[in-house]
Design an enzyme around this catalytic site. Structure first.
Site, PDB file in Angstrom:
ATOM      1  N   GLU A 119      58.226  22.868  95.481  1.00 46.93           N
ATOM      2  CA  GLU A 119      58.289  23.042  96.934  1.00 46.93           C
ATOM      3  C   GLU A 119      57.577  21.944  97.719  1.00 46.93           C
ATOM      4  OE1 GLU A 119      56.661  26.961  97.024  1.00 46.93           O
ATOM      5  OE2 GLU A 119      58.631  27.885  96.818  1.00 46.93           O
ATOM      6  N   LYS A 129      54.669  20.366  92.617  1.00 40.67           N
ATOM      7  CA  LYS A 129      53.904  21.610  92.691  1.00 40.67           C
ATOM      8  C   LYS A 129      54.019  22.409  91.398  1.00 40.67           C
ATOM      9  CE  LYS A 129      53.486  25.772  95.514  1.00 40.67           C
ATOM     10  NZ  LYS A 129      54.036  26.530  96.632  1.00 40.67           N
ATOM     11  N   GLN A 130      55.223  22.469  90.845  1.00 38.57           N
ATOM     12  CA  GLN A 130      55.464  23.363  89.709  1.00 38.57           C
ATOM     13  C   GLN A 130      56.625  22.844  88.865  1.00 38.57           C
ATOM     14  OE1 GLN A 130      56.580  25.998  93.095  1.00 38.57           O
ATOM     15  NE2 GLN A 130      57.565  27.178  91.489  1.00 38.57           N
ATOM     16  N   TRP A 147      62.652  34.740  93.449  1.00 38.29           N
ATOM     17  CA  TRP A 147      63.325  34.373  92.183  1.00 38.29           C
ATOM     18  C   TRP A 147      62.393  34.592  91.006  1.00 38.29           C
ATOM     19  CZ3 TRP A 147      62.806  29.160  89.634  1.00 38.29           C
ATOM     20  CH2 TRP A 147      61.647  28.491  90.055  1.00 38.29           C
ATOM     21  N   ASP A 148      61.097  34.767  91.288  1.00 36.62           N
ATOM     22  CA  ASP A 148      60.102  35.067  90.251  1.00 36.62           C
ATOM     23  C   ASP A 148      60.616  36.190  89.341  1.00 36.62           C
ATOM     24  OD1 ASP A 148      58.978  33.936  92.585  1.00 36.62           O
ATOM     25  OD2 ASP A 148      56.982  34.639  92.111  1.00 36.62           O
TER      26      ASP A 148
HETATM   27  O1  IFM Z   1      58.575  31.945  94.283  1.00 39.66           O
HETATM   28  C1  IFM Z   1      57.337  31.336  94.274  1.00 39.66           C
HETATM   29  C2  IFM Z   1      57.531  29.869  94.513  1.00 39.66           C
HETATM   30  O2  IFM Z   1      58.302  29.277  93.503  1.00 39.66           O
HETATM   31  C3  IFM Z   1      56.197  29.171  94.582  1.00 39.66           C
HETATM   32  N1  IFM Z   1      55.404  29.734  95.638  1.00 39.66           N
HETATM   33  C4  IFM Z   1      55.164  31.169  95.460  1.00 39.66           C
HETATM   34  C5  IFM Z   1      56.455  31.948  95.341  1.00 39.66           C
HETATM   35  C6  IFM Z   1      56.145  33.418  95.044  1.00 39.66           C
HETATM   36  O3  IFM Z   1      55.485  33.543  93.824  1.00 39.66           O
END
Ligand code: IFM
Length: 735
Positions: free
Chosen positions: A467, A581-582, A325-326
């Protein structure tokens, strides 16, 4: 010097990160920024975009081509390599304006100094072509041997992918052919070398073919050779790959290095004319931002509409060379606003892989299209159930990236709709886009559960962008994105009905969408969306998130037993805490900024920011954008610089568990552009107008860039007290 990246000394510790930092790519292949004498031990790699292979049930990953750029020099029988400590001087540079790598090394021998210089590029004029200019001088007369050719012993993470390796020589052209393991796709790589001195002999082993050129070098004299390398694979749909290589090589050689380079430079100059952002007053930020844009342009598929951009671009086999999805959320906007043709190719990739997404939905018992967490050539999910190994036990851990990140389908729809909204290109809907959108809407409906007590649909058992918390209920991001998809699907049907009745009817009939339409309308009205708390204004990331332990990141890190231990999964330290995480809620607020008040956005940024570990390279840019939007410009700048310099500093996680995750970070590269345009310049595009609400960082005297919106070219210049927009045709602009 705001176009040049360089290292002025040699550092063995940086072999891996410099391979990424000095990467060259042209959408067809990526050649790592290694030195000519390196082999697979130093992670030399030439990744072929879209050519995947699997061996012995290991992870499927992109194929590394045999290395045609290999060169090693011997002086009086002794090899000259930076890996030995006989260096007097060494520098390597990348000119990002023209995608050109240069190196200059002086080897100090007892009583002799040998200087070698090289310059190389991956042509964007002919994407099958790599060119190298290599020269050397010595301070003493000596015997020099040049060893150059094609090295088929390549670096693989889950290989070896190449079988039946065969080499040959025809009319002084060396070639190596190989076949991939799984799909038996042929690769041919060929090279010619132009030189006018010495004696040549050819050496062949099972997986290598080299020429040796021996000469008596005269002190002070300069010796140069030019090398052209061509690569073709069965993906190129040529009847004779060897012949295709020969044509590329002879054509290039007739043209000559200087002209090949001039053509390559001309295309790069045109790319920059569309995509550059000029910052006055901050050379460091300028270089970092341009470097980010460089990586996006380098990875962009221009030669085909069946490729997209993997998470690590074309820098390595990391993350299986897969599309995440990046691409839609972090990279695609850059192309949509600066180069819609490339954006269209990227969007087409998802249209072309709809069948894979349908298979995945079916596999899990759902309807519609469930896009892969890690998507390769077919759109099937390359992610395994046990994607990370526990550093403590050495055992594979059951992870749910593949099963539960259902937001990917929504991210794909976001990409298509964003493309349509900005470019106004209707045809994307008629040519497959509408079908993807309708199938994704259908998927969300079939995934959701209707709570009879509340009269709402809910989305249970998912993993959101964060995640570290798997299998949660009602992740705010996922729920709002699902509603968005269904809203888009309803709009698309409305548009098709008016604009193209025939496509509308065919699609409706083919997809048998009658009942689905009724269902998704009800779903749109009644899907539960977590609301801001009436006191604190904070939106709970998922059901019961607030009940998790509220510790600081330092406390969490203090409890870690191993630097690479995975913080998520069943036993991860973050799982039972509020550490994320993000960006998750903040990402949602950033995408839907007009649905929420400034007060809500501020409260959530301030709540989640200290709890975000930024364990993903997708995180900092979101905090940067949102901080700029909230006029927290210092924070915005800090997060922007972190994002924009990630591949320059090499300051990123190399491992998760025992999983190697190095390589370039295309989402960050795109994120730097997003933070600059949507954060600092404060761009927002509404249905009928364009808005700028800038908040330039301290020291930025001005920001200048070009955009393409609804087919019109726009020039924008922002200073402290002025915004100047020039446009072809009319566009309503608000500040
Ligand atoms: O898509 C990402 C995910 O959101 C976080 N871990 C790495 C993946 C690839 O960049």
């Amino acid at each position: 010097m705001s176009w040049i990246i360089s290292d002025r000394e040699y550092n063995k510790e940086k072999i891996e990160s410099n391979g990424n930092k000095y990467l060259l790519a042209n959408g067809y292949m990526g050649y790592r920024g290694t030195l000519e004498e390196y082999t697979k031990e130093q992670y030399t790699g030439c990744i072929l975009a879209g050519l995947y292979d699997q061996v012995d049930g290991k992870w499927r990953e992109p194929v590394n081509s045999p290395n045609g750029m290999y060169v090693k020099i011997y002086c009086d029988g002794e090899s000259l390599t930076v890996l030995d400590n006989n260096l007097q001087e060494h520098n390597q540079s990348l000119d990002i304006k023209y995608a050109l790598v240069q190196r200059n090394t002086i080897f100090a021998k007892k009583d002799n100094q040998v200087t070698i210089k090289s310059e190389r590029f991956l042509s964007v004029d002919d994407v099958h072509l790599l060119c190298l200019k290599y020269s050397f001088t010595t301070t003493k007369n000596c015997k020099i041997t040049i060893e150059t050719g094609i090295d088929g012993d390549v670096w693989d993470i889950n290989g070896p992918h190449l079988r039946e390796i065969n080499s040959g020589v025809t009319d002084d052209i060396l070639s190596l052919k190989a076949v991939t393991n799984e799909l038996q796709k042929q690769i041919v790589i060929a090279e010619i070398v132009e030189f006018d001195y010495g004696q040549q002999s050819i050496e062949q082993t099972t997986d290598k073919i080299f020429r040796k050129i021996e000469l008596d070098a005269a002190a002070g004299a300069a010796y140069e050779f030019i090398k052209y390398v061509a690569v073709y694979t069965d993906n190129d749909k040529k009847s004779d790959l060897t012949q295709a290589c020969l044509e590329t090589l002879t054509g290039s050689s007739e043209l000559g290095y200087a002209k090949c380079l001039a053509r390559h430079k001309m295309i790069w100059a045109a790319r920059w004319a569309k995509a550059d952002i000029v910052i006055e007053g901050d050379p460091e930020a300028q270089l970092a931002l341009r470097y980010s844009i460089y990586h996006l342009l380098a990875a962009a598929p221009t030669h085909t509409d069946s490729l997209s951009i993997p998470a690590r671009g074309l820098s390595s086999q990391v993350y299986k060379g897969a599309i995440f999805w990046d691409t839609e959320l972090y990279m695609l906007p850059f192309f949509i606003y600066t180069n819609p043709e490339i954006a269209r190719n990227i969007v087409n990739y998802r249209i072309n892989t709809l069948a894979g997404a349908r298979r995945k939905a079916k596999e899990y018992g759902y309807r519609g299209a469930y896009y892969a967490w890690e998507s390769q050539d077919t759109g099937d999910d390359a992610c395994t159930h046990f994607n990370i190994t526990d550093v403590f036990t050495g055992r594979p851990m059951r992870t749910y990236f593949r099963d539960k990140q259902i937001h990917i389908s929504a991210d794909v729809v976001y990409g298509i709709w964003n493309y349509y909204h900005v470019t106004g290109d209707f045809s994307i809907l008629f040519e497959g886009g509408a079908e993807v959108i309708l199938e994704c809407a259908r998927f969300y409906y079939s995934y959701s559960y209707f709570n009879r007590d509340t009269g709402n649909y809910e989305i249970l058992d998912v993993t959101g962008p964060d995640e570290y918390h798997e299998r949660v209920n009602n992740n705010a991001y996922t729920n709002l994105m699902a509603k968005y998809v269904v809203g888009v699907a309803i709009k698309v049907l409305g548009i098709l009905k008016i604009e193209n009745q025939q496509v509308y009817e065919t699609l409706f009939e083919e997809l048998d969408y009658g009942t689905d339409y009724v269902n998704i309308c009800d779903y749109y009205e009644n899907l539960y969306i977590p609301e801001p708390d009436s006191d604190t204004q904070i939106i709970e990331q998922f059901d019961s998130y607030f009940k998790l332990e509220d510790i600081s990141i330092d406390e969490l890190k203090g409890a870690m037993l191993e630097s690479n231990e995975y913080l998520g999964g069943a036993n991860g330290l973050a799982t039972r805490t509020q550490i994320l995480k993000q960006a998750d809620v903040v990402l949602m607020l950033n995408l839907f900024k007009n649905m929420y008040s400034t007060q809500v956005k501020r409260a959530n940024w301030e709540y989640y920011e200290p709890r975000t570990e930024h364990g993903s390279s997708l995180s900092s840019c979101v905090y940067a954008m949102q901080a700029a939007h909230l006029q927290k410009t210092d924070y915005a700048y800090k997060y922007f610089m972190k994002t924009a310099t990630i591949d320059l500093t090499g300051d990123y996680k190399q491992y998760v568990g025992d999983l190697f995750i190095g390589g370039t970070h295309l989402a960050s590269n795109g994120g730097a552009w997003l933070a600059a345009i949507f954060g600092f310049a404060g761009l927002e595009l509404f249905e009928d107008k364009l808005q700028f609400k800038p908040s330039l960082p301290a020291g930025w005297k001005s920001m200048k860039f070009n955009l393409q919106i609804k087919g019109k070219a726009l020039g924008v210049e922002i200073t402290d007290d002025q915004i100047r927009v020039t446009a072809q045709g009319s566009l309503k602009v608000e500040v």
